[in-house]
Write a protein that holds these residues in place. Sequence first.
Motif, short mmCIF file in Angstrom:
data_model
loop_
_atom_site.label_atom_id
_atom_site.label_comp_id
_atom_site.label_asym_id
_atom_site.label_seq_id
_atom_site.Cartn_x
_atom_site.Cartn_y
_atom_site.Cartn_z
N THR A 112 0.86 -1.20 0.00
CA THR A 112 0.00 0.00 0.00
C THR A 112 0.88 1.24 0.00
O THR A 112 2.08 1.18 0.36
N GLY A 113 0.27 2.36 -0.33
CA GLY A 113 1.00 3.62 -0.32
C GLY A 113 1.42 3.99 1.10
O GLY A 113 2.52 4.50 1.33
N PHE A 114 0.53 3.74 2.03
CA PHE A 114 0.83 4.06 3.43
C PHE A 114 2.07 3.29 3.88
O PHE A 114 3.01 3.83 4.47
N ASN A 117 5.34 4.62 2.11
CA ASN A 117 5.90 5.82 2.72
C ASN A 117 6.45 5.54 4.11
O ASN A 117 7.53 6.02 4.48
N HIS A 138 1.57 13.99 3.69
CA HIS A 138 0.63 12.97 4.17
C HIS A 138 1.16 12.30 5.44
O HIS A 138 2.38 12.15 5.61
N SER A 140 1.44 9.34 6.31
CA SER A 140 2.33 8.18 6.12
C SER A 140 3.77 8.63 5.84
O SER A 140 4.72 7.94 6.21
N GLU A 181 4.86 15.97 -1.69
CA GLU A 181 3.88 15.36 -2.61
C GLU A 181 3.88 16.19 -3.89
O GLU A 181 4.14 17.40 -3.83
N SER A 185 -2.81 16.12 -1.20
CA SER A 185 -4.06 15.36 -1.14
C SER A 185 -5.24 16.15 -0.62
O SER A 185 -6.37 15.89 -1.01
N ASP A 210 5.88 11.99 -3.46
CA ASP A 210 4.68 11.15 -3.40
C ASP A 210 3.72 11.61 -4.50
O ASP A 210 3.23 12.74 -4.48
N ALA A 212 0.79 10.11 -5.24
CA ALA A 212 -0.47 9.38 -5.05
C ALA A 212 -1.62 10.00 -5.85
O ALA A 212 -2.41 9.29 -6.47
N HIS A 213 -1.72 11.33 -5.82
CA HIS A 213 -2.87 11.97 -6.47
C HIS A 213 -2.55 12.51 -7.87
O HIS A 213 -3.41 13.09 -8.52
N THR A 238 0.44 5.49 -5.91
CA THR A 238 -0.48 4.44 -5.47
C THR A 238 -1.33 3.98 -6.65
O THR A 238 -1.52 4.70 -7.62
N LYS A 241 -5.94 4.98 -6.26
CA LYS A 241 -6.68 6.22 -6.55
C LYS A 241 -7.03 6.21 -8.05
O LYS A 241 -7.87 5.41 -8.46
C1 LIG Z 1 -0.58 11.60 -0.51
C2 LIG Z 1 -0.89 10.20 -0.11
N1 LIG Z 1 0.11 9.33 0.06
C3 LIG Z 1 -0.11 8.05 0.43
C4 LIG Z 1 -1.38 7.59 0.65
C5 LIG Z 1 -1.59 6.17 1.10
O1 LIG Z 1 -1.84 5.36 0.01
P1 LIG Z 1 -2.67 3.99 0.17
O2 LIG Z 1 -4.11 4.39 0.21
O3 LIG Z 1 -2.27 3.19 -1.02
O4 LIG Z 1 -2.23 3.37 1.44
C6 LIG Z 1 -2.46 8.44 0.46
C7 LIG Z 1 -3.84 7.94 0.69
O5 LIG Z 1 -4.65 8.52 1.34
C8 LIG Z 1 -2.22 9.79 0.09
O6 LIG Z 1 -3.22 10.65 -0.06
#
Ligand SMILES: Cc1ncc(COP(=O)(O)O)c(C=O)c1O
Length: 389
Positions: A112-114, A117, A138, A140, A181, A185, A210, A212-213, A238, A241
């Motif tokens: 996972t992204g969390f 990170n 974020h 994480s 990022e 987010s 990061d 992710a978005h 990630t 999303k």
């Molecule tokens: C900027 C950012 N990084 C990492 C994550 C975590 O990713 P994941 O949902 O895959 O755990 C999120 C999710 O909310 C996020 O918004």
Amino acid sequence: MSAAMHDLTAHYSDLLAVRRNDARLRALREIMPGPGATIYVNGRPLIDFASNDYLALSTHPALAQRSIEYINRFGVGSTASRLLSGNIAPFESIERKLAALKGTEAALLLPTGFQANATVIAALSDNRTQILCDKLSHQSLLLGAQSSEGRWTRFAHNDIDHLRHRIGAPSDFERRIIITESVFSMDGDIANIDALCNTATEFGALLYIDEAHATGVLGVCGMGLTAGRNDVAISMGTFGKACGSFGAYIACTSEIREYLINFCGGLVYSTALPPAVLGAIDAALDIIPTMEKQRQMLLENAEHFRSRLKHLGFDTGLSQTQIIPIIVGDDRSAVDLASYLEDAGFFAPAIRPPTVPEGSARVRLSLTTLHTREHLERLCTSMRNWRAN
Ligand SMILES: Cc1ncc(COP(=O)(O)O)c(C=O)c1O
């Protein structure tokens, strides 16, 4: 219940009561997907403005089909960590596909992204490392910094002068990692990647971005704002999303990939992503580069919506993307706006501290390709009515 357990439970109840009194209590709602942009929230149909499924890939038949294909070939579980029996064939072919799209030597998939990170940053740092995080990073990313042996500090949001000011003396640190990022987010604004790269190069720092978005939505082939750049050491993104499913990646050099396979706890000590998810990721990577038109429409809708909201007097912060905050300031106003919108048929929950800084509670609107101009216009009307109330 023992007396000790009773005391502990009472302690947590007190903390919950504080959250409740502060209008900051969070609760889970039951969601069912509906047609188009509609979801059922506790059984009630609402237009969804809370989803990060920016390209509507979570229901795309090609992703579902490849997931089923991979389940049929590999089973439903990956059985172990990638270092044991979990590294089924699709992992490395997806990583090669992803690296080619990002323009990097290598890529590495993580659960996972969390987790990426929280564990990659810790793996890359030791007690001679300074970690500099954008203030709005974020949770994480902050967790990765906090759980590392490095010394971490924050710089003011998107403020390169402040970042430079915070960079410690070479005598104190052997390494530096700058963390941010590309698309924030909760604010939908964009980092100044050129300036960050220049600063990282000047101070010999490693830049960790990061995406992710941004992944799926921005950059070359929709592969994020670091795609095709060779001056960003590590980008993370990630698949949960805009890519429509689940999981995360690190795009980096072959050496960093090998290092992480050896030193990153989130990879070593965790069960590998399951085959169904790998199927969805693989199909998403085939489709996303072909979705230029959808990306353009999404960003044009976002631009149009933002200017309508601004015209109505709402504060959309520094948003430049598909994420548009309506910053109202105090928690109760944010909750009131979210609940007014829900009564009017829209799902857009309030985002309050500690997720965002004190005094900047908001409703976060995220646009997807399923939203029509009519949805946006109806939402504007409801927002105007809330304001007039
Ligand atoms: C900027 C950012 N990084 C990492 C994550 C975590 O990713 P994941 O949902 O895959 O755990 C999120 C999710 O909310 C996020 O918004």
